[in-house]
Design a protein around this motif. Structure first.
Motif: not given
Ligand SMILES: Nc1ncnc2c1ncn2[C@@H]1O[C@H](COP(=O)(O)OP(=O)(O)O)[C@@H](O)[C@H]1O
Ligand SMILES: [Mg+2]
Lengths: 362, 264
Positions: A20, A23, A25, A44-51
């Motif tokens: 991003f 950052f 991800a 953990p939260s923020g490790c990039g799972k959702t991405t």
């Molecule tokens: N659209 C975006 N723009 C900027 N940063 C993002 C965006 N989406 C996610 N992030 C960052 O990428 C990192 C991983 O996010 P995410 O994949 O949602 O983590 P998880 O699902 O493991 O909690 C987080 O630090 C989040 O802040």
């Protein structure tokens, strides 16, 4: 297209990266997920799972790398051109449509014959135990029911891969436990590859055939739940999957698996885990693998250190102790309640464990 | 209780407020029944149904209503479509010139109508466009867009984005996603934007006056007639338009409440 069991992974990620603006991800992530598996992406939260999941689904374009589904490169394809479906964390049910129409949405877009649509919607509503709810609206259902509608809406399309992003996150504990079992049952019934994102290690271990532990945008450890619990290999994975006691040791004899702690106390471990030729290592052992005895009734475990109980809390099925030792500091010990002697604070004890219960972490 | 002594305050206040709002409308309606003698319909002279039974007696009125209603409908339609798309873009995307777009959308609302009308006239003259139906329409679309964007934007909650992704996940392409998910979600705002645009356009005098050329809209006719005395048929038609608008709005509110109940 390949058929299940042909050995081609259901999902294959090659050096997948998502940056991003400021950052990274997901960092050069490599991953192959076998067809028909219940796969958990844990971290953990923020490790990039959702991405990561969103890149598989097509909602996020990778900065670099490849996404393959059953051997086919889908990296640039729109979500509606991928044979995967998603259960969103927010459920994302369409509030203006009935349950029946929510579930039928994907089939209608694929121009499936209306009779067939009704049949399949009925079938899948039965699978998730929502028969008879078809005419209601999403807001008339409880959280757990909405969750199952979201699941039905995805499953009805017979995707080759189902993506689930913390699907149980919004449910209360009791319902979550029920749904874990339910999800597992459904996965076994339909035989579809599930990729389940969660930050709850218990949930991942309960349900998954394979767990990948994510940390800082990469996969740190992957394997069968057993395997990664017993041999986590990194401090992070060891800590994330449960409590563990860590101690620093020097390698004396790699062939025999003999190490010594700082004061010269010997510690034996499985020699096979000592392959990398390191001279100083960090050894871990889980609280439930430790044994306690009074000093006058010696333990038969090869590894032993003396200590003093500083805290004992009885939880019914087990007792959790904290034991202060000179060699390895404070140790957490969990003893199953088998009717043996219980210790109290200030009791002198010996803490012991077996070599095969030691793991090494970096 | 301290509050109870002032319990009458709120209803009275509300009553006065409503009276203030509706008195002019009530007068318009009342004077459509005025049995007037002479040309100026400003003094009550007795009750009659005559004007309601003969609404076409002054042919200039239906002649002016034609372009007024057409322009109101078309300008509301075009501005609602454009305004909806602009509102979605403004909420959804970050793009170069977003701030400038925001400001320029606000401008027609903030600019005095006289200034805008005369500027538009100057523009039309400069490009040698003959003023008339089309120039009124262009001008009305112009000021309606601002209100349409503001109205629709207020309805975009943010969670539609999730729903749109879900639709795309379920094999809906961009157009199907918009039609089956986005539009139904923001429909109340879109409909409100249309009604507002219709009312604003129908009602406009100042800008129409500059851009109308020889075309006569209803407000322009009324203004022209005022010096000679406004025929009571104007009140009749004004009442009709008012009643139709209110009815459409009430029907819409009821339909909305029904479907909200169904969803709840
Ligand atoms: N659209 C975006 N723009 C900027 N940063 C993002 C965006 N989406 C996610 N992030 C960052 O990428 C990192 C991983 O996010 P995410 O994949 O949602 O983590 P998880 O699902 O493991 O909690 C987080 O630090 C989040 O802040
Ligand atoms: Mg997440």
């Amino acid at each position: 297209m390949t058929s299940p069991g042909s050995g081609v992974p259901a999902v294959e990620l090659v050096s997948l990266t998502k940056e991003f603006a400021d950052f990274v991800a997901v960092k050069e992530l490599d991953l192959a997920i076998d067809d028909g598996h219940f796969f958990a992406l844990l971290g953990p939260s923020g490790c990039g799972k959702t991405t990561t999941l969103r890149m598989i689904g097509g909602f996020e374009e990778p900065s670099s790398g490849i996404v393959r589904l059953h051997g086919e490169d889908v990296t640039g394809l729109k979500p509606y051109r991928r044979p995967v479906n998603t259960v969103f964390q927010s459920y994302a049910l369409f509030p203006h449509l009935t349950i029946h129409e929510n579930v039928a949405f994907g089939l209608r877009r694929q121009k499936i014959d209306p009779g067939e649509v009704n049949r399949r919607v009925g079938e899948v509503l039965e699978l998730v135990q929502l028969t008879g709810r078809g005419r209601q609206r999403p807001r008339q259902l409880s959280g757990g029911q909405q969750q199952r509608v979201a699941l039905a809406r995805a499953l009805v399309n017979h995707p080759r891969v189902l993506l689930l992003d913390e699907p149980l996150g919004a449910l209360d504990l009791k319902l979550r436990k029920e749904m874990q079992i339910e999800l597992k049952r459904i996965q076994q019934e339909v035989g579809i590859t599930f990729i389940h994102v969660t930050h709850d290690q218990e949930e991942a271990m309960t349900m998954a055939d394979t767990i990948a532990v994510m940390h800082g945008g990469t996969i740190e450890r992957m394997g069968h739940p057993d395997e990664i619990y017993e041999d986590p290999r990194t401090t992070f994975v060891a800590g994330f999957l449960g409590a563990s006691n860590l101690m620093d040791a020097r390698v004396i004899s790699p062939e025999q698996g003999k190490l010594v702690l700082g004061d010269g106390t010997p510690v034996w471990i499985e020699p096979s885990r000592l392959m990398n030729g390191a001279t100083t290592v960090s050894v871990g052992v889980r609280p439930e693998k430790l044994h306690l005895s009074a000093p006058d009734s010696p333990l038969e475990t090869p590894n032993r250190v003396p200590g003093t109980v500083t805290d004992a809390s009885f939880t019914g099925a087990s007792t959790q102790y904290l034991v202060d030792t000179q060699q390895i500091g404070e140790v957490a010990v969990t003893i199953q309640n088998l009717g043996d002697r219980r210790f109290r604070a200030n009791d002198q004890v010996t803490v012991g464990w077996y070599p095969e219960h030691c793991f090494l972490v970096t | 209780m301290r509050g109870s002594r002032f319990r009458w305050l709120l209803p009275t206040y509300l009553g006065l407020g409503l009276a203030y709002l509706f008195m002019p409308v009530l007068l318009v309606i009342m004077f459509s029944f005025n049995d007037l003698r002479g040309r100026f319909n400003v003094r009550w002279q007795g009750f009659t149904f005559d004007h309601w039974l003969d609404p076409f007696r002054v042919p200039a009125i239906p002649r002016a209503l034609g372009p007024s209603l057409t322009i109101a409908f078309l300008s509301a339609l075009v501005s609602t479509v454009l305004g909806t798309l602009i509102a979605l873009a403004l909420v959804r995307y970050r793009f170069r010139g977003k701030a400038a777009t925001n400001v320029s959308l606000f401008m027609p609302m903030a600019t005095p109508e006289v200034v805008m009308g005369s500027s538009l006239l100057a523009l039309f003259v400069a490009v040698q466009a003959a003023t008339g139906f089309v120039t009124i329409l262009i001008a009305h679309i112009l000021f309606n867009i601002s209100y349409a964007v503001a109205t629709v934007r207020a309805r975009i909650a943010g969670y539609e984005r999730d729903l749109e992704e879900a639709a795309m996940d379920l094999y809906a392409d961009e157009w199907q996603t918009f039609r089956r998910v986005t539009l139904p979600m923001i429909m109340p705002g879109v409909f409100a934007a249309f009604l507002l645009g219709f009312a604003l356009s129908f009602d406009d005098f100042v800008i129409s006056n500059f851009t109308a050329g020889s075309v006569q809209t209803f407000p322009l006719y009324v203004w022209g007639a005022a010096r000679r005395g406004i025929p009571p048929q104007v009140n009749v038609w004004g009442t009709v338009v008012f009643l139709v608008t209110v009815t459409v709005m009430l029907l819409y509110l009821r339909w909305q409440r029904r479907s909200a109940l169904k969803r709840a």
